[in-house]
Enzyme design. Structure first.
Site, PDB file in Angstrom:
ATOM      1  N   LYS A  54     -49.254  32.531  -9.269  1.00 61.45           N
ATOM      2  CA  LYS A  54     -48.334  31.435  -9.591  1.00 61.45           C
ATOM      3  C   LYS A  54     -47.675  30.823  -8.370  1.00 61.45           C
ATOM      4  CE  LYS A  54     -47.701  32.308 -14.402  1.00 61.45           C
ATOM      5  NZ  LYS A  54     -46.865  32.589 -15.542  1.00 61.45           N
ATOM      6  N   LYS A  87     -59.124  33.612 -17.772  1.00 58.24           N
ATOM      7  CA  LYS A  87     -58.483  33.965 -19.047  1.00 58.24           C
ATOM      8  C   LYS A  87     -57.896  32.719 -19.725  1.00 58.24           C
ATOM      9  CE  LYS A  87     -53.852  34.975 -17.582  1.00 58.24           C
ATOM     10  NZ  LYS A  87     -52.659  35.682 -17.531  1.00 58.24           N
ATOM     11  N   LYS A 109     -51.797  29.319 -21.282  1.00 64.65           N
ATOM     12  CA  LYS A 109     -50.982  28.219 -21.814  1.00 64.65           C
ATOM     13  C   LYS A 109     -50.962  27.036 -20.860  1.00 64.65           C
ATOM     14  CE  LYS A 109     -47.636  31.273 -24.047  1.00 64.65           C
ATOM     15  NZ  LYS A 109     -46.390  32.015 -23.821  1.00 64.65           N
TER      16      LYS A 109
HETATM   17  P1  TYM Z   1     -46.844  35.764 -22.097  1.00 63.72           P
HETATM   18  O1  TYM Z   1     -45.818  34.959 -22.790  1.00 63.72           O
HETATM   19  O2  TYM Z   1     -47.611  35.160 -20.979  1.00 63.72           O
HETATM   20  O3  TYM Z   1     -47.920  36.295 -23.140  1.00 63.72           O
HETATM   21  C1  TYM Z   1     -47.547  36.973 -24.319  1.00 63.72           C
HETATM   22  C2  TYM Z   1     -48.537  38.093 -24.594  1.00 63.72           C
HETATM   23  O4  TYM Z   1     -49.858  37.565 -24.715  1.00 63.72           O
HETATM   24  C3  TYM Z   1     -50.744  38.291 -23.870  1.00 63.72           C
HETATM   25  N1  TYM Z   1     -51.800  37.370 -23.391  1.00 63.72           N
HETATM   26  C4  TYM Z   1     -53.108  37.513 -23.637  1.00 63.72           C
HETATM   27  N2  TYM Z   1     -53.789  38.457 -24.328  1.00 63.72           N
HETATM   28  C5  TYM Z   1     -55.132  38.308 -24.398  1.00 63.72           C
HETATM   29  N3  TYM Z   1     -55.819  37.278 -23.828  1.00 63.72           N
HETATM   30  C6  TYM Z   1     -55.171  36.325 -23.129  1.00 63.72           C
HETATM   31  N4  TYM Z   1     -55.838  35.313 -22.585  1.00 63.72           N
HETATM   32  C7  TYM Z   1     -53.738  36.420 -23.012  1.00 63.72           C
HETATM   33  N5  TYM Z   1     -52.801  35.652 -22.408  1.00 63.72           N
HETATM   34  C8  TYM Z   1     -51.620  36.259 -22.648  1.00 63.72           C
HETATM   35  C9  TYM Z   1     -49.876  38.798 -22.740  1.00 63.72           C
HETATM   36  O5  TYM Z   1     -50.460  39.918 -22.112  1.00 63.72           O
HETATM   37  C10 TYM Z   1     -48.584  39.126 -23.458  1.00 63.72           C
HETATM   38  O6  TYM Z   1     -48.647  40.424 -24.011  1.00 63.72           O
HETATM   39  N6  TYM Z   1     -44.487  38.918 -19.007  1.00 63.72           N
HETATM   40  C11 TYM Z   1     -44.798  38.660 -20.390  1.00 63.72           C
HETATM   41  C12 TYM Z   1     -43.567  38.462 -21.254  1.00 63.72           C
HETATM   42  C13 TYM Z   1     -42.577  39.584 -21.202  1.00 63.72           C
HETATM   43  C14 TYM Z   1     -42.753  40.869 -21.754  1.00 63.72           C
HETATM   44  C15 TYM Z   1     -41.529  41.543 -21.528  1.00 63.72           C
HETATM   45  C16 TYM Z   1     -43.819  41.496 -22.413  1.00 63.72           C
HETATM   46  C17 TYM Z   1     -41.325  39.526 -20.669  1.00 63.72           C
HETATM   47  N7  TYM Z   1     -40.692  40.704 -20.885  1.00 63.72           N
HETATM   48  C18 TYM Z   1     -41.368  42.864 -21.939  1.00 63.72           C
HETATM   49  C19 TYM Z   1     -43.631  42.827 -22.814  1.00 63.72           C
HETATM   50  C20 TYM Z   1     -42.423  43.487 -22.583  1.00 63.72           C
HETATM   51  C21 TYM Z   1     -45.623  37.376 -20.462  1.00 63.72           C
HETATM   52  O7  TYM Z   1     -45.621  36.580 -19.581  1.00 63.72           O
HETATM   53  O8  TYM Z   1     -46.216  37.170 -21.644  1.00 63.72           O
END
Ligand code: TYM
Length: 328
Positions: A111, A192, A195
């Site tokens: 990023k 992957k 968003k």
């Molecule tokens: P975020 O918002 O990017 O994504 C939410 C969840 O979706 C999963 N994910 C995917 N799984 C499969 N294939 C994909 N292409 C894909 N893209 C995203 C992510 O692994 C995630 O589980 N850092 C985290 C948010 C967060 C969090 C936390 C998660 C903040 N605090 C505490 C767990 C516990 C994130 O950016 O998720």
């Protein structure tokens, strides 16, 4: 019975990867466990966001959580910024972190690449994520494969803190599903699904219309062969569609490969599109009923209160262990 915590950023409507890799497991894990799910809006602002848009996305995400099956009678659903303990413990976890380990995080490197001014929050994103998890004595964290490294760091930070200041934190484990943990872009299946992808054909969003879902899947990049088989390296497009199809139909990849022997990609894609539409249709319908309802605010109000009750106890313990404030 395990304590579960996870979060999703309100940076857009969740996509199919978010749902298949993480959010659908949030729903199934409700059986027999204590679950807490969060809308991590403080993480979302580590990159600039439009204020009006993030407001809409927070509400949309809350409605989607419920539409996907999060039951507020069994689970806590809340907004991160409404429980100040996250930012407070986040600061403490920053003080426990080393610059070098934060700079080595793949997400930070991706990023910040090519940017002349990188927000400091992008670097300190993982200690805030560690705080989210550790505040609730979490044992299991359902996430996609891309969060594995952040989970490892969370464990390291918690162990480092415990070793130095006494046993305050529970050490959490990741819960990464065997299928669907890394759903790939439909346009470039070596990347992957994300968003922030600017190619509209790459990503299926959970609120996409049936027409758009069909169009995106029919247009998905595959290969020049005419054989449906699972090979992530040589056939990333078909393998990705097989993963998606398998989860959405409840049939194993092996069973699907056998069923589509000798059949063309056209027929295969039509059936994948049908399975994805069938999975997302009821979510979209429930979302439409929820989005304008006052139920949403009641759930979030109650969720923030219940989350605070747990979080402030852990925060107090951590502050006491560190000796900050006037804690006797
Ligand atoms: P975020 O918002 O990017 O994504 C939410 C969840 O979706 C999963 N994910 C995917 N799984 C499969 N294939 C994909 N292409 C894909 N893209 C995203 C992510 O692994 C995630 O589980 N850092 C985290 C948010 C967060 C969090 C936390 C998660 C903040 N605090 C505490 C767990 C516990 C994130 O950016 O998720």
């Amino acid at each position: 019975m395990a304590k579960i915590f996870s979060g999703v950023q309100p940076t857009s409507i969740p996509h199919l990867g978010n749902y298949l890799g993480a959010m659908r497991n949030f729903v199934t894990l409700q059986d027999g466990n204590e679950c807490i799910y969060c809308i991590v809006d403080e993480h979302a602002i580590t990159l600039p966001q439009d204020p009006g848009e993030i407001q809409r996305n927070i509400r949309n995400l809350a409605a989607l959580y419920l539409a996907m099956g999060i039951d507020p009678k069994r689970s806590i659903l809340f907004i991160q910024s409404e429980v100040p303990c996250h930012a407070q413990l986040g600061w403490i976890m920053q003080c426990v972190s080393y610059m070098g380990e934060l700079e080595r995080m793949t997400q930070f490197k991706d990023k910040s690449k090519g940017k002349t001014s990188v927000p400091a929050g992008l670097l300190t994103y993982p200690p805030l994520m560690a705080a989210d998890i550790l505040l609730y004595n979490t044992e299991l964290v359902p996430v996609g494969a891309d969060q594995k490294q952040h989970l490892e760091l969370t464990r390291n930070l918690a162990e480092r803190f415990n070793n130095k200041y006494g046993d305050v934190f529970v050490i959490p484990e990741p819960y990464i599903p065997p299928v669907g943990a890394r759903i790939m872009s439909l346009a470039e299946p070596e990347k992957k699904m994300s968003k922030s992808d600017t190619n509209r054909k790459a990503t299926i969003f959970t609120l996409d219309s049936e027409k758009d879902i069909i169009k995106k899947i029919k247009g998905a990049t595959t290969d020049d062969e005419a054989e449906i088989r699972y090979d992530r390296e040589k056939k990333p497009g078909i393998s990705n569609l097989l993963d998606i199809f398998s989860i959405c139909s409840g049939r194993s990849v092996e069973e699907l490969v056998n069923a589509y022997q000798g059949k063309g990609y056209g027929e295969f894609k039509t059936d994948v599109a049908e399975a994805v539409s069938g999975t997302l249709r009821p979510i979209r319908e429930r979302y439409n009923n929820l989005i304008e309802s006052s139920e949403l605010d009641e759930v979030l109000d109650e969720g923030a209160e219940r989350a605070y009750d747990i979080a402030q106890q852990t925060l107090k313990k951590a502050e006491k262990a560190l000796g900050i404030g006037r804690i006797s």
